[in-house]
Design an enzyme around this catalytic site. Sequence first.
Site, PDB file in Angstrom:
ATOM      1  CD  GLU A   1     -20.084 -11.784 -30.663  1.00 41.06           C
ATOM      2  OE1 GLU A   1     -21.075 -11.871 -29.881  1.00 41.06           O
ATOM      3  OE2 GLU A   1     -19.659 -12.989 -31.230  1.00 41.06           O
TER       4      GLU A   1
ATOM      5  CB  CYS B   1     -22.547 -15.613 -30.782  1.00 39.28           C
ATOM      6  SG  CYS B   1     -21.553 -15.195 -32.366  1.00 39.28           S
TER       7      CYS B   1
HETATM    8  P1  NDP Z   1     -15.569 -17.597 -21.560  1.00 36.76           P
HETATM    9  O1  NDP Z   1     -16.469 -16.308 -21.728  1.00 36.76           O
HETATM   10  O2  NDP Z   1     -15.358 -18.103 -20.379  1.00 36.76           O
HETATM   11  O3  NDP Z   1     -14.511 -17.762 -22.442  1.00 36.76           O
HETATM   12  C1  NDP Z   1     -14.089 -16.806 -23.599  1.00 36.76           C
HETATM   13  C2  NDP Z   1     -12.676 -16.628 -23.567  1.00 36.76           C
HETATM   14  O4  NDP Z   1     -12.169 -15.908 -22.712  1.00 36.76           O
HETATM   15  C3  NDP Z   1     -11.702 -17.933 -23.505  1.00 36.76           C
HETATM   16  O5  NDP Z   1     -10.673 -17.522 -24.582  1.00 36.76           O
HETATM   17  C4  NDP Z   1     -11.468 -17.892 -22.326  1.00 36.76           C
HETATM   18  O6  NDP Z   1      -9.973 -18.628 -22.110  1.00 36.76           O
HETATM   19  C5  NDP Z   1     -11.081 -16.458 -21.887  1.00 36.76           C
HETATM   20  N1  NDP Z   1     -11.203 -16.129 -20.462  1.00 36.76           N
HETATM   21  C6  NDP Z   1     -11.685 -16.785 -19.582  1.00 36.76           C
HETATM   22  N2  NDP Z   1     -11.765 -15.791 -18.432  1.00 36.76           N
HETATM   23  C7  NDP Z   1     -10.910 -14.741 -18.689  1.00 36.76           C
HETATM   24  C8  NDP Z   1     -10.630 -13.865 -17.987  1.00 36.76           C
HETATM   25  N3  NDP Z   1     -10.800 -13.516 -16.617  1.00 36.76           N
HETATM   26  N4  NDP Z   1      -9.762 -12.748 -18.481  1.00 36.76           N
HETATM   27  C9  NDP Z   1      -9.432 -13.034 -19.854  1.00 36.76           C
HETATM   28  N5  NDP Z   1     -10.013 -13.839 -20.710  1.00 36.76           N
HETATM   29  C10 NDP Z   1     -10.814 -15.007 -19.997  1.00 36.76           C
HETATM   30  O7  NDP Z   1     -16.577 -18.665 -22.389  1.00 36.76           O
HETATM   31  P2  NDP Z   1     -16.721 -20.055 -22.369  1.00 36.76           P
HETATM   32  O8  NDP Z   1     -15.582 -20.747 -23.378  1.00 36.76           O
HETATM   33  O9  NDP Z   1     -16.352 -20.598 -21.064  1.00 36.76           O
HETATM   34  O10 NDP Z   1     -18.038 -20.490 -22.596  1.00 36.76           O
HETATM   35  C11 NDP Z   1     -18.962 -20.050 -21.777  1.00 36.76           C
HETATM   36  C12 NDP Z   1     -20.342 -19.439 -22.325  1.00 36.76           C
HETATM   37  O11 NDP Z   1     -20.060 -18.290 -22.958  1.00 36.76           O
HETATM   38  C13 NDP Z   1     -21.043 -20.609 -23.255  1.00 36.76           C
HETATM   39  O12 NDP Z   1     -21.883 -21.262 -22.489  1.00 36.76           O
HETATM   40  C14 NDP Z   1     -21.737 -19.675 -24.342  1.00 36.76           C
HETATM   41  O13 NDP Z   1     -22.943 -19.199 -23.899  1.00 36.76           O
HETATM   42  C15 NDP Z   1     -20.805 -18.232 -24.197  1.00 36.76           C
HETATM   43  N6  NDP Z   1     -20.030 -18.198 -25.234  1.00 36.76           N
HETATM   44  C16 NDP Z   1     -20.308 -17.317 -26.193  1.00 36.76           C
HETATM   45  C17 NDP Z   1     -19.757 -17.344 -27.554  1.00 36.76           C
HETATM   46  C18 NDP Z   1     -19.884 -16.056 -28.397  1.00 36.76           C
HETATM   47  O14 NDP Z   1     -19.666 -16.494 -29.624  1.00 36.76           O
HETATM   48  N7  NDP Z   1     -20.369 -14.898 -28.159  1.00 36.76           N
HETATM   49  C19 NDP Z   1     -18.664 -17.839 -27.436  1.00 36.76           C
HETATM   50  C20 NDP Z   1     -18.052 -18.893 -26.677  1.00 36.76           C
HETATM   51  C21 NDP Z   1     -19.072 -19.059 -25.427  1.00 36.76           C
HETATM   52  P3  NDP Z   1     -10.318 -20.262 -21.806  1.00 36.76           P
HETATM   53  O15 NDP Z   1     -11.076 -20.797 -22.815  1.00 36.76           O
HETATM   54  O16 NDP Z   1      -8.912 -20.510 -21.634  1.00 36.76           O
HETATM   55  O17 NDP Z   1     -10.818 -20.208 -20.425  1.00 36.76           O
END
Ligand code: NDP
Length: 498
Positions: free
Chosen positions: A244, A278
């Site tokens: 997602e 999102c």
């Molecule tokens: P990320 O995609 O980087 O992180 C989402 C989740 O994945 C977090 O729990 C993160 O952990 C984890 N994660 C990060 N790297 C890895 C990896 N290599 N393997 C497995 N899990 C991992 O999103 P961000 O929070 O950095 O946000 C960046 C962008 O994503 C935002 O600018 C927004 O545009 C989008 N976003 C979209 C969302 C949605 O609802 N679809 C929700 C959040 C963000 P950790 O936080 O500890 O790094």
Amino acid sequence: MTSIKSAPDTAPTSDTFDSLDPATGEVVGTHPVNDAAHVQAAVATARKEAERWRALGFAGRKKELDAWRRLIAGRMEELARVMSAETGKPHGDALMEIALAVDHLAWAAGHAEKVLKRRSVNPGLLMVNQAASVEYRPLGVVGVIGPWNYPAFTPMGSIAYALAAGNTVVFKPSEHTPGVGVWLAETFAEAVGRPVFQVVTGFGETGAALTSAGVDKVAFTGSTATGKRVMAACAETLTPVVIEAGGKDALLVDADADVAEAADAALWGACSNAGQTCAGVERVYVHEQVYDAFLAELVASAEKLKAEPGGQVGPITMPSQVDIIRRHIDDALARGGRALVGGPVPEGARFVQPTVLVDVPEDSAAVQEETFGPTVTVAKVRSMDEAIERANGTRFALGSTVYSKARGMEIAEQLRAGMTAINGVISFAGVPTLPFGGVGDSGFGRIHGPDGLREFTYPHAIARQRFKPPIALTTFRRSTKEEQTLLKVVKGLYGRGK
Ligand code: NDP
């Protein structure tokens, strides 16, 4: 200040990290950075629990999940305080998010049996001697990687459905909202008393460790870029994934729309949760006949809305997101766009003011990339066909919204999106029977509804012979005469007609 302790079963490793209030930078909790060994141990525990949880059956699991649901509902204010402290979300918004999560938990627990239990299916004419049936079995252990924007509602769309389907779950919340994840796991432990649902905390590495810890499925919510990394890691072990990955959702306003309602929906869809949704509204396409009226309504309401401590619009949860929002606004303005409300984001800002942008080129970042802030672009269109074409013109395809009195369904059916709200906004997310998810860069797979339950299962098909077949095909004893009969039957059945 809410201080959150890590779950007792998550023994601190060499390192800890702080969870911060994004409005002030104040520390609101400290949690262990769980390493790969810890994550593997949690998955091993979940694996041990999986058989017992599966064997409980639908009724047994429903009883346990109902107990958890009652506990969450009874202590919603407490969870809302944890959530507001970590995300900056207004208390009322946090309560609304939890209410929806609880509703989904109740639905998943209450409907898993009906959706997943073994059911008979028609064996077809050629296999009429068979009794055919299918049931949906749990996969085993599901790893859930959650975001910070809706730290309870979004992961619960996977956690509740995976548990109701008979899986055990290990959850890695975002590093920005570990306290919410820990709270959910602690209340589950209190209600159920077994490590059927556990939390592991830390940074991206902890999430990465979960993807390679031998889970049977990963449900990921976050950015498209990280989604690709998660999928690549899962490919190594052929672990299935749900991705997602956000959106660039459009709201379309037809000439006959209730303009005041549409403007209200656009503002709420764009700015609630400080735009960090999102399926939030990031673009609006308005029929030229109502463009001026719509814009006047939107600007008048947006001017009254303020992002401030204790206000209706909170801070930006993830500090680095402010830079992305600033870049999108600056780029839009540099390329001829105008900010009718809001404007450039000052350096060091924790809050971003509601921003309404017009005259923004369609190929600019503010129209094509996920902004994830309280901003919205508004464009005038000559027809709804043009609105549909432009709405469908990004790599993302998650949600969408249509405001129209007469043609809502007709327009909705032409949108490339996983979900559409007509004369309402993001309403699909709160309907437990509707699947939630996207296509394209928004990801794939579904949470919520019957599809969301099946997502965390595999179908087991059984064909049981009821009587010897009139024409025995699956045997070396098959005769030429039987083959001729088959030929006649198939030609008779399928070779004629239109
Ligand atoms: P990320 O995609 O980087 O992180 C989402 C989740 O994945 C977090 O729990 C993160 O952990 C984890 N994660 C990060 N790297 C890895 C990896 N290599 N393997 C497995 N899990 C991992 O999103 P961000 O929070 O950095 O946000 C960046 C962008 O994503 C935002 O600018 C927004 O545009 C989008 N976003 C979209 C969302 C949605 O609802 N679809 C929700 C959040 C963000 P950790 O936080 O500890 O790094």
